[in-house]
Design a protein around this motif. Structure first.
Motif, PDB file in Angstrom:
ATOM      1  N   TYR A 100     -11.292   9.138   5.967  1.00 40.00           N
ATOM      2  CA  TYR A 100     -10.558   8.640   7.126  1.00 40.00           C
ATOM      3  C   TYR A 100     -10.167   9.762   8.079  1.00 40.00           C
ATOM      4  O   TYR A 100     -10.131   9.580   9.305  1.00 40.00           O
ATOM      5  CB  TYR A 100      -9.310   7.900   6.646  1.00 40.00           C
ATOM      6  CG  TYR A 100      -8.453   7.353   7.765  1.00 40.00           C
ATOM      7  CD1 TYR A 100      -8.835   6.193   8.455  1.00 40.00           C
ATOM      8  CD2 TYR A 100      -7.277   8.002   8.148  1.00 40.00           C
ATOM      9  CE1 TYR A 100      -8.064   5.707   9.482  1.00 40.00           C
ATOM     10  CE2 TYR A 100      -6.504   7.511   9.176  1.00 40.00           C
ATOM     11  CZ  TYR A 100      -6.885   6.352   9.842  1.00 40.00           C
ATOM     12  OH  TYR A 100      -6.116   5.860  10.859  1.00 40.00           O
ATOM     13  N   THR A 150     -14.723  -6.620  14.275  1.00 40.79           N
ATOM     14  CA  THR A 150     -13.529  -6.821  15.105  1.00 40.79           C
ATOM     15  C   THR A 150     -13.716  -7.968  16.095  1.00 40.79           C
ATOM     16  O   THR A 150     -12.784  -8.303  16.833  1.00 40.79           O
ATOM     17  CB  THR A 150     -13.194  -5.531  15.873  1.00 40.79           C
ATOM     18  OG1 THR A 150     -14.298  -5.185  16.713  1.00 40.79           O
ATOM     19  CG2 THR A 150     -12.902  -4.391  14.907  1.00 40.79           C
ATOM     20  N   GLY A 161     -15.226  -7.690   4.134  1.00 44.20           N
ATOM     21  CA  GLY A 161     -14.094  -7.610   3.213  1.00 44.20           C
ATOM     22  C   GLY A 161     -14.491  -8.022   1.809  1.00 44.20           C
ATOM     23  O   GLY A 161     -14.027  -7.436   0.811  1.00 44.20           O
ATOM     24  N   LYS A 202     -12.414   3.237  16.775  1.00 40.00           N
ATOM     25  CA  LYS A 202     -11.179   3.390  16.005  1.00 40.00           C
ATOM     26  C   LYS A 202     -10.798   2.074  15.342  1.00 40.00           C
ATOM     27  O   LYS A 202     -10.319   2.059  14.189  1.00 40.00           O
ATOM     28  CB  LYS A 202     -10.066   3.861  16.947  1.00 40.00           C
ATOM     29  CG  LYS A 202      -8.730   4.099  16.283  1.00 40.00           C
ATOM     30  CD  LYS A 202      -8.772   5.289  15.357  1.00 40.00           C
ATOM     31  CE  LYS A 202      -7.359   5.614  14.829  1.00 40.00           C
ATOM     32  NZ  LYS A 202      -7.378   6.754  13.899  1.00 40.00           N
ATOM     33  N   GLU A 218     -10.112   1.414  11.372  1.00 42.92           N
ATOM     34  CA  GLU A 218      -8.837   0.913  10.833  1.00 42.92           C
ATOM     35  C   GLU A 218      -9.060  -0.328   9.971  1.00 42.92           C
ATOM     36  O   GLU A 218      -8.446  -0.483   8.911  1.00 42.92           O
ATOM     37  CB  GLU A 218      -7.874   0.595  11.982  1.00 42.92           C
ATOM     38  CG  GLU A 218      -7.398   1.814  12.760  1.00 42.92           C
ATOM     39  CD  GLU A 218      -6.591   2.761  11.896  1.00 42.92           C
ATOM     40  OE1 GLU A 218      -6.011   2.315  10.885  1.00 42.92           O
ATOM     41  OE2 GLU A 218      -6.535   3.970  12.220  1.00 42.92           O
ATOM     42  N   PHE A 219      -9.916  -1.228  10.422  1.00 45.85           N
ATOM     43  CA  PHE A 219     -10.184  -2.443   9.645  1.00 45.85           C
ATOM     44  C   PHE A 219     -10.755  -2.079   8.272  1.00 45.85           C
ATOM     45  O   PHE A 219     -10.343  -2.627   7.233  1.00 45.85           O
ATOM     46  CB  PHE A 219     -11.182  -3.335  10.396  1.00 45.85           C
ATOM     47  CG  PHE A 219     -11.600  -4.552   9.625  1.00 45.85           C
ATOM     48  CD1 PHE A 219     -10.881  -5.746   9.708  1.00 45.85           C
ATOM     49  CD2 PHE A 219     -12.709  -4.517   8.776  1.00 45.85           C
ATOM     50  CE1 PHE A 219     -11.261  -6.860   8.985  1.00 45.85           C
ATOM     51  CE2 PHE A 219     -13.098  -5.620   8.049  1.00 45.85           C
ATOM     52  CZ  PHE A 219     -12.365  -6.810   8.147  1.00 45.85           C
ATOM     53  N   LYS A 260     -10.486   0.727   6.611  1.00 48.96           N
ATOM     54  CA  LYS A 260      -9.500   1.401   5.762  1.00 48.96           C
ATOM     55  C   LYS A 260      -8.531   0.396   5.168  1.00 48.96           C
ATOM     56  O   LYS A 260      -8.192   0.453   3.973  1.00 48.96           O
ATOM     57  CB  LYS A 260      -8.742   2.442   6.581  1.00 48.96           C
ATOM     58  CG  LYS A 260      -7.679   3.174   5.758  1.00 48.96           C
ATOM     59  CD  LYS A 260      -6.822   4.089   6.624  1.00 48.96           C
ATOM     60  CE  LYS A 260      -5.727   4.736   5.766  1.00 48.96           C
ATOM     61  NZ  LYS A 260      -4.807   5.539   6.589  1.00 48.96           N
ATOM     62  N   GLN A 261      -8.054  -0.544   6.003  1.00 48.23           N
ATOM     63  CA  GLN A 261      -7.098  -1.540   5.518  1.00 48.23           C
ATOM     64  C   GLN A 261      -7.686  -2.411   4.410  1.00 48.23           C
ATOM     65  O   GLN A 261      -6.967  -2.912   3.544  1.00 48.23           O
ATOM     66  CB  GLN A 261      -6.648  -2.422   6.684  1.00 48.23           C
ATOM     67  CG  GLN A 261      -5.779  -1.692   7.701  1.00 48.23           C
ATOM     68  CD  GLN A 261      -5.486  -2.541   8.921  1.00 48.23           C
ATOM     69  OE1 GLN A 261      -5.789  -3.741   8.933  1.00 48.23           O
ATOM     70  NE2 GLN A 261      -4.920  -1.923   9.967  1.00 48.23           N
ATOM     71  N   ASN A 262      -9.041  -2.599   4.452  1.00 48.15           N
ATOM     72  CA  ASN A 262      -9.679  -3.435   3.437  1.00 48.15           C
ATOM     73  C   ASN A 262     -10.171  -2.641   2.224  1.00 48.15           C
ATOM     74  O   ASN A 262     -10.806  -3.211   1.338  1.00 48.15           O
ATOM     75  CB  ASN A 262     -10.851  -4.205   4.044  1.00 48.15           C
ATOM     76  CG  ASN A 262     -10.398  -5.420   4.838  1.00 48.15           C
ATOM     77  OD1 ASN A 262     -10.264  -6.513   4.302  1.00 48.15           O
ATOM     78  ND2 ASN A 262     -10.132  -5.199   6.130  1.00 48.15           N
ATOM     79  N   GLY A 263      -9.911  -1.330   2.204  1.00 52.62           N
ATOM     80  CA  GLY A 263     -10.194  -0.546   1.004  1.00 52.62           C
ATOM     81  C   GLY A 263     -11.444   0.298   1.051  1.00 52.62           C
ATOM     82  O   GLY A 263     -11.818   0.891   0.034  1.00 52.62           O
ATOM     83  N   CYS A 264     -12.139   0.374   2.199  1.00 51.90           N
ATOM     84  CA  CYS A 264     -13.317   1.244   2.316  1.00 51.90           C
ATOM     85  C   CYS A 264     -12.844   2.634   2.705  1.00 51.90           C
ATOM     86  O   CYS A 264     -12.161   2.809   3.716  1.00 51.90           O
ATOM     87  CB  CYS A 264     -14.278   0.692   3.355  1.00 51.90           C
ATOM     88  SG  CYS A 264     -15.724   1.745   3.621  1.00 51.90           S
TER      89      CYS A 264
END
Length: 842
Positions: free
Chosen positions: A613, A773, A783, A804, A808-809, A811-815
């Motif tokens: 990240y 997105t 996801g 960006k 962010e999407f 990272k939030q989902n665990g990648c």
């Protein structure tokens, strides 16, 4: 020679009117190629339709094989000139004596006005001579000349041709390393010159098996073997199977003339003096006839059988007592009508002989084919017909061999479908028929998808079983009026005929049949305890009464459409369109230039970083690039599929692996360390027998730990046999390699396979990432992939990260690992080192 009046037969009827010619400035190599293609023993040199010379097999013996530039020598420098001519009204007897006198083998035939009509060879005259009955009386050993010289099979053709020329031999013996004896003839020397081999050796063109006859066999038997098999030479052996000489057709003619004809003429002039010797000769002749393998009978002038030999009894089953006093009708098969026998006797009465094939019946009722020669015998004093003599041989085996040769020539031996040659014949016929009927037709070009993977994983025997089953299914599905053929390994062609006269409706019919064939092919195959599913890609080319496309071009059109079907995703149908021809030409050009690219170092590796990240370097992916000297950069998605199809992918893949290892080793020496490098592997490369050996050699040579290499493959690798794939992956993982499934979610494998695959990572395809997105479905799908990977303890890399919001999407989902233009585009090795590796070290 009233029995065989050769003076009554002119050479006009056997003159070859189709002349093989060349220009004086054509090279000896080109002339030899023409002679081999036409199976001719001579070529005429002509200028403006005027023959100025001849170049024969005997002339080729003067060719200098040791000279690298000799093949480009003009044929005019080796030709014989002027060409000896003979009048077309000359008799066979006159030409036969003239050949002997002039010592040549060919004459140009002219008419009374000097106009050239054709060419005649010594072999033509020999074949037309009908003295079979008398040849039964002479043995092969009676015409032997000194045994020709010997040469080793390892010696050069230059040495062989010089030996043949100096010894005045049209054939020499060849000894092979296993001590077997073969033969090298003038025709073999011509074939050597016609080939492109520089400084060939004798073994390249000599026949390893010299066919022989015993010295006591009749000349008739020897001549029959030569003519039936297309030989011009035959070995002669003694009773201990030792080779004692080689004879040719010319020897047979010379032997007949010198040992029989001349003696016969002399005996007619001095018959009273030589009566006692004649009686002895007749006794000897009877012994020879009684022991020959051919059947021989004599009849009176009313065609009543007077004598027969043991060969007749062996072939027909009838004894002499059973046939004496009866007519040959006793063995008639009933297959021939009155017109056949009328024509036969008409020729006997006109020419004094008849020769041909006829069906007769044995005593046990079996019908068989025989080669029969009937000759009339006239009284010396009255010149009236006194007897008829017939000689025949059973040609059942020859007929069987001819059928087998025909089958091998026109049918695929594995599937028993028509092969390419028979397909072309039938296609030409159908094009002609369609042009007259007003109907439409279609040509279906069928290719089995990923068939090579079956051969590479399960072996060729499994592949052969699949091909046999596909052929069976095609034969069961196509209509009686259609033709299914196999033209190469996994390529089949179907000719559809009698389609609707309206082209739109005909296309619908062709599509319907093609879809049915696809469904039939796609059904499961059980091979060696494996269940296989095979799809097919089909190209369709239509033809109609207005079509003027040659068969070969129509086949190319269907093939082009088939390749377009493959490019569309396989298991597809595609009709040919003119625009495809341009694409096919471009495809061929790319294949040719890609081969040059490998040789001329036009390929290079780029590297795209894989980061966390915060942009910290975690690894990289090696990506191949092609910088064409004229066209600039050619994208991989344009040339990699072509490399897959034409077989270059092995060389391209091996190059990528070695370049990757070279760069890793260079970076290590500069004390910068890349944790892991992802390298894409094609299915064909993965399944190849050398794949693991290549990796092993690279690891050893460049001292790179396998744990730093992540091998990426797409889900298409699993399509043929997932068990084989799993087993090979496990072997490589034991050595330390890691694995990633590239473009996950775009292929054909199911999640049930995934839980059994010993992989380490999933790569989310950029086509999903770019819309996460904007598109809710893609967001949910991505996801889900991340959740599945985390649940199965697999790493996840997202490709194509360019914003960006996407980062962010993910990272939030665990990648936690990313690759894309947001961080860096793929870079040449030098830039990647400066911008990422050197920076990471600092």
């Amino acid at each position: 020679m009233s029995n065989f009046d050769l003076h009554a037969i002119s050479i006009k009827d056997i003159t070859q009117t189709s002349l093989l010619t060349c220009l004086p400035n054509e090279t000896m190599h080109d002339a030899a190629v023409k002679m081999v293609e036409r199976n001719c023993s001579a070529i005429l040199i002509a200028v403006d339709d005027e023959i100025i010379g001849i170049w024969t097999e005997r002339d080729v013996l003067k060719f200098d094989f040791s000279s690298p530039d000799a093949r480009s020598t003009p044929v005019s420098e080796g030709m014989s000139s002027p060409v000896i001519c003979v009048n077309e009204n000359a008799s066979l007897e006159e030409v036969s004596l003239k050949f002997k006198k002039d010592g040549v083998r060919h004459y140009v035939v002219i008419d009374d006005h000097g106009k050239q009509r054709g060419i005649i060879s010594q072999t033509d005259v020999i074949k037309k001579h009908n003295f079979e009955f008398f040849l039964v009386l002479k043995t092969a050993g009676s015409v032997l000349k000194p045994i020709p010289p010997m040469i080793q099979s390892t010696q050069s053709m230059a040495q062989a041709s010089k030996l043949m020329h100096s010894s005045h031999s049209d054939a020499i013996r060849v000894e092979f390393p296993d001590e077997s004896i073969g033969i090298l003839t003038e025709r073999d020397v011509v074939k050597a010159l016609a080939s492109l081999m520089l400084n060939p050796i004798v073994a390249d063109h000599a026949s390893s098996d010299l066919v022989t006859v015993n010295e006591h066999e009749s000349l008739y038997h020897a001549k029959k073997i030569m003519l039936l098999n297309g030989f011009r030479h035959l070995g002669v052996s003694d009773n201990k199977d030792n080779l004692i000489g080689i004879i040719n057709l010319t020897d047979i003619l010379a032997g007949f003339r010198s040992t029989y004809v001349e003696e016969l003429k002399e005996s007619l002039a001095h018959r009273d003096v030589l009566l006692r010797d004649s009686l002895k000769s007749l006794g000897l002749a009877k012994k020879i006839i009684d022991n020959t393998q051919e059947g021989v009978i004599t009849t009176d002038k009313y065609v009543v059988i007077q004598t027969c030999n043991a060969g007749f009894t062996k072939i027909t089953g009838y004894t002499e007592e059973e046939v004496i006093g009866k007519t040959p009708g006793i063995i008639s098969s009933g297959r021939h009508d009155k017109n056949f026998y009328y024509a036969m006797w008409e020729k006997i009465n006109k020419y004094g002989f008849w020769q041909g094939e006829i069906w007769n019946r044995r005593k046990n009722g079996e019908v068989y084919p025989e080669l029969l020669t009937i000759t009339e015998i006239r009284d010396d004093e009255t010149n009236e017909i006194s007897n008829y003599a017939a000689i025949f041989s059973d040609i059942s085996q020859l007929k069987s061999d001819e059928e087998e040769i025909k089958r091998l020539a026109f049918y695929d031996p594995l599937t028993e479908l028509p092969n390419r040659r028979l397909l072309n014949d039938r296609l030409a016929q159908e094009l002609a028929i369609t042009g007259r009927s007003g109907k439409n037709g279609a040509l279906l070009f069928i290719d089995l998808d990923h068939f090579k993977n079956i051969n590479e994983t399960l072996g060729h025997s499994a592949g052969d079983r699949v091909l046999v089953e596909v052929a069976y299914r095609l034969k069961q599905r196509v209509r009686d009026c259609d033709t299914a053929a196999r033209i190469s390994s996994d390529e089949f062609v179907v000719i559809l005929t009698e389609l609707n006269g309206q082209i739109e409706l005909a296309c619908n019919e062709a599509r319907y049949i093609a879809e049915k064939l696809q469904q039939t092919i796609c059904q499961v195959y059980s091979v060696m305890n494996h269940k296989l599913y095979i799809s097919s890609s089909i190209g369709i080319a239509m033809f109609s009464e207005n079509s003027d496309v040659p068969p070969d071009d129509l086949l190319k059109q269907a093939g082009t459409a088939m390749y377009r079907a493959k490019e569309s995703g396989r298991n597809m149908l595609q009709f040919f369109q003119d625009s495809m021809q341009e694409a096919a030409m471009e495809r061929m050009l790319i294949e040719k230039e890609l081969r040059q690219a490998l040789d001329e170092n036009q390929l290079s590796l780029y590297y795209q970083p894989q980061v966390d990240y915060h942009g910290t370097l975690m690894g990289a992916e090696a990506l191949i690039r092609w910088n064409h000297p004229k066209k600039g950069f050619i994208p991989p998605d344009k040339f990699i599929p072509i490399a897959e199809e034409c077989g270059l992918i092995q060389a391209v893949g091996a190059w990528v692996l070695e370049q990757s290892f070279i760069h890793l080793r260079q970076w290590d020496r500069l004390q910068v360390h890349l944790p892991h490098l992802a390298i894409n592997i094609s299915p064909r490369q993965f399944y190849h027998d050398d794949f693991m050996d290549i990796l092993g050699r690279l690891v050893k040579r460049y001292q790179i730990s396998p744990s730093r290499i992540m091998l990426e493959f797409t889900e298409g690798l699993l399509m043929n046999d997932v068990d084989v794939a799993i087993d090979k992956i496990k072997q490589l993982k034991k050595l330390g390699y890691t694995f990633s499934i590239d473009d996950f979610g775009t292929g054909y494998s199911s999640l049930s396979y995934l839980k059994h695959l010993p992989v380490d990572q999933l790569k989310i395809d950029k086509s999903f990432v770019e819309d996460i997105t904007k598109n809710e479905d893609d967001a949910v799908f991505v996801g889900t992939i991340i959740a599945i990977a985390r649940h199965m303890n697999l790493g996840v890399v997202a490709e194509g990260v360019e914003s960006k919001m996407e980062l962010e999407f993910l990272k939030q989902n665990g990648c936690l690992c990313y690759q894309g233009y947001y961080f860096s585009k793929p870079l040449p090795e030098g830039q990647f080192f400066e911008h990422w590796l050197r920076k990471a070290k600092q």
